[in-house]
Design an enzyme around this catalytic site. Structure first.
Site, PDB file in Angstrom:
ATOM      1  CG  ASP A 105      -2.168   0.718   1.146  1.00 10.72           C
ATOM      2  OD1 ASP A 105      -2.150   1.816   0.561  1.00 10.72           O
ATOM      3  OD2 ASP A 105      -3.203   0.216   1.637  1.00 10.72           O
ATOM      4  CG  ASP A 207      -4.190   6.055   1.293  1.00 14.88           C
ATOM      5  OD1 ASP A 207      -5.168   5.347   1.581  1.00 14.88           O
ATOM      6  OD2 ASP A 207      -3.932   7.124   1.875  1.00 14.88           O
ATOM      7  CD  GLU A 271      -8.742   5.215  -0.775  1.00 13.88           C
ATOM      8  OE1 GLU A 271      -9.633   5.174   0.084  1.00 13.88           O
ATOM      9  OE2 GLU A 271      -7.825   6.053  -0.723  1.00 13.88           O
ATOM     10  CG  ASP A 331     -11.010   3.065   4.462  1.00 12.21           C
ATOM     11  OD1 ASP A 331     -10.488   3.050   5.593  1.00 12.21           O
ATOM     12  OD2 ASP A 331     -10.391   3.378   3.418  1.00 12.21           O
TER      13      ASP A 331
HETATM   14  C1  NOJ Z   1      -7.736   5.892   2.685  1.00 13.57           C
HETATM   15  C2  NOJ Z   1      -7.399   4.726   3.548  1.00 13.57           C
HETATM   16  O1  NOJ Z   1      -7.989   3.585   3.016  1.00 13.57           O
HETATM   17  C3  NOJ Z   1      -7.899   5.069   4.926  1.00 13.57           C
HETATM   18  O2  NOJ Z   1      -7.884   3.964   5.790  1.00 13.57           O
HETATM   19  C4  NOJ Z   1      -7.050   6.197   5.444  1.00 13.57           C
HETATM   20  O3  NOJ Z   1      -7.526   6.609   6.702  1.00 13.57           O
HETATM   21  C5  NOJ Z   1      -7.089   7.395   4.484  1.00 13.57           C
HETATM   22  N1  NOJ Z   1      -6.961   7.003   3.105  1.00 13.57           N
HETATM   23  C6  NOJ Z   1      -5.958   8.338   4.777  1.00 13.57           C
HETATM   24  O4  NOJ Z   1      -4.748   7.744   4.389  1.00 13.57           O
END
Ligand code: NOJ
Length: 530
Positions: A105, A207, A271, A331
């Site tokens: 990641d 991310d 993401e 998330d």
């Molecule tokens: C997306 C991530 O999946 C999440 O878990 C994180 O808190 C935020 N980005 C900030 O990095």
């Protein structure tokens, strides 16, 4: 012959099933109640048996864990709570021996405020890393430089008392945003990618990929209007200047060039956390990241018409590229809860849908046994988002440890050791489901096995089929039809002749179908046409 998506030769992930691991919650081997890299290595046989082609590890790099790994303090080493670089090398080798790739990641939007770059940058305006972050003078009234709101609530700006300048943070104030207009930042992330690719990593999930570049002039965001997506309305502003900026596409193309310079190519999956499908498609022109998560699909309500629309719209826009389908991640609420309301029958239908769409599927750990969201009492919350926004519980309910076995410790951690987050209902577990050929786990296994062995299901075109209102029906390639009844009442679907390959009710496997198929409520089948 089954159609393939042009331009995807050599892309080893096309049609495959990948699997997200949240390392803190997979398997604990050192008895501290927190999962670790060795634990993942120990569980590789489970993943190989499932037919997983690659795993994505949520961050394992050094972090003070204010946001559980998404606040990175060293991009080139492993966090001691999860293991060592040697453990990661061992995991990569052991996974490769089973034909499983390892994706890491990458967190390029921000670092931890404990990262030496930021410590230096904050320490002196003359520090070489000062310009790696986004600094701005106060507004004339002394307040923040503009009106941007953090994804985690409040202003996106924090005042640094010493220099009387604000720094930008689109998440926690301990997650300062990097300045992607700075060529040195871009070059550093090229180095990070290469460092891990050279170590044998098969790719990265990136991310907040849609957000890395911000408006150079830091203009105010306009107010949200009624037609804007929900999150914009909650924030009170449309994220026009701090998200999805056109210059972000150049950064994605740059990363793609690095990944494609390797043989076999390394996979990059973004993401791209947007709320509307139309905001996803500017990223999916085939020249940027290989894959982009389709969050609007995951957030689609679980009705046949809404899903058909979301899938058809995605298919129409993404015909020349490879869509990604996912129902859960660390998330968002798990799909057996969000889509199926914790109903095991409906969760099977959702699983069958996910594993029979065209493209690449990501399962989240626990999806294979139908794990649901876990209620976490307020005094046990550890996610900063849940703590801040209680009674919204944040993300802890979907991050609880993997349920391997119905014993003290759940097979996750030794008996008597408190896990870092409480367990869910342990009657849902891998060992028991393994022993039952009609279980959710075997359904997952059998659907993956069918998908990887069947060209129609790996790469064949997706076409919607007319069906009663509660039924989502589609063909894959010329030879397969999937019919899913999301309603409570039985429905009859015109299929033409064929035979059931897999039913959510396993008693239907092998059933010969003359023409119409009677589907009880909350059930589905994959049919091979004859
Ligand atoms: C997306 C991530 O999946 C999440 O878990 C994180 O808190 C935020 N980005 C900030 O990095």
């Amino acid at each position: 012959m089954t159609e393939t998506t042009p331009g995807t030769d050599g892309q080893w992930w096309v049609g495959e099933v990948l699997y997200q691991i949240y390392p803190r919650s997979y398997q604990d081997t050192d008895g501290d109640g927190v999962g670790d890299l060795r634990g993942i290595t120990d569980r590789l046989d489970h993943l190989a048996w499932l037919g997983i082609r690659a795993i994505w590890l949520s961050p394992v790099t050094v972090s003070p864990n204010a946001d559980f790994g998404y606040d990175v303090a060293d991009y080139y080493d492993v966090d001691p709570s999860l293991g060592t670089l040697a453990d990661l090398d061992e995991l990569i080798a052991a996974a490769a021996a089973r034909g499983i790739g390892v994706l890491m990641d990458l967190v390029p939007n921000h670092t931890s405020d404990r990262h030496p770059w930021f410590v230096g940058a904050r320490g002196s305006v003359d520090d070489p890393h000062r310009a790696w972050y986004v600094w701005a003078d106060p507004a004339p009234d002394g307040g923040p430089p503009n009106n941007w709101v953090s994804t985690f609530g409040g202003s996106a700006w924090e005042l640094d008392e010493a220099s009387r300048q604000y720094f930008l943070h689109n998440f926690l104030d301990s997650q300062p945003d990097l300045d992607w207009w700075n060529e040195e930042v871009r070059a550093e992330f090229d180095r990070i990618l290469r460092f891990w690719f050279d170590r044998g990593v098969s790719g990265f999930r990136i991310d907040v990929a849609h957000m890395v570049v911000k408006d150079r002039e830091l203009r105010d965001n306009p107010p949200a209007v009624d037609s804007d997506p929900l999150m914009d309305q909650i924030r009170g502003q449309r994220q026009e200047f701090n998200s999805c900026r056109p210059e972000t596409h150049d950064v994605h193309r740059r990363w793609r060039a690095v990944a494609d310079s390797y043989d076999p190519p390394r996979l990059l999956v973004g993401e791209t956390f947007v709320e509307r499908l139309e905001d996803l498609f500017p990223f999916t022109d085939g020249t940027q990241l290989h894959l982009d998560f389709n969050i609007p699909f995951a957030h689609t309500s679980f009705s046949a018409s809404a899903l058909r629309d979301a899938i058809a719209t995605t298919e129409a826009a993404m015909a020349p590229v490879v869509p990604v389908w996912t129902g859960s991640n660390h998330d968002i609420s798990r799909f057996p809860s969000r889509w199926a309301g914790d109903d095991p029958g409906l969760a099977r239908v959702a699983l069958m849908m996910l594993l029979t769409l065209r493209g690449t599927v990501f399962l989240y750990q626990g999806d294979e046994i139908g794990m649901t969201d876990v209620d976490i009492p307020r005094d046990e919350l550890v996610d900063p988002v849940g703590i801040r926004f209680h009674p919204y519980a944040g993300r802890d309910p979907v991050r609880t440890p993997m349920q391997w076995e119905d014993v003290d410790g759940a097979g996750f951690t030794p008996a008597g050791v408190p896990p870092w987050l409480r367990f869910g209902d342990l009657t849902c577990n891998v060992v028991d489901q393994h022993a039952d050929p009609t279980s959710f786990l075997h359904l997952t296994h059998d659907l993956i096995a069918l998908r990887v062995a069947t060209p129609d299901l790996r790469t064949g075109l997706w076409r919607a089929v007319d069906a009663p209102a509660d039924v989502l029906a589609y063909t894959r390639g010329d030879g397969h039809l999937v019919a899913l009844n999301l309603g409570d009442a039985s429905a009859t679907v015109g299929t033409g002749p064929g035979s059931v390959v897999i039913g959510t009710d396993r008693a239907r496997d092998g059933e010969v179908v003359a023409d119409g198929l009677a589907l009880p409520g909350r059930s589905g089948v994959v049919l091979r046409r004859s």
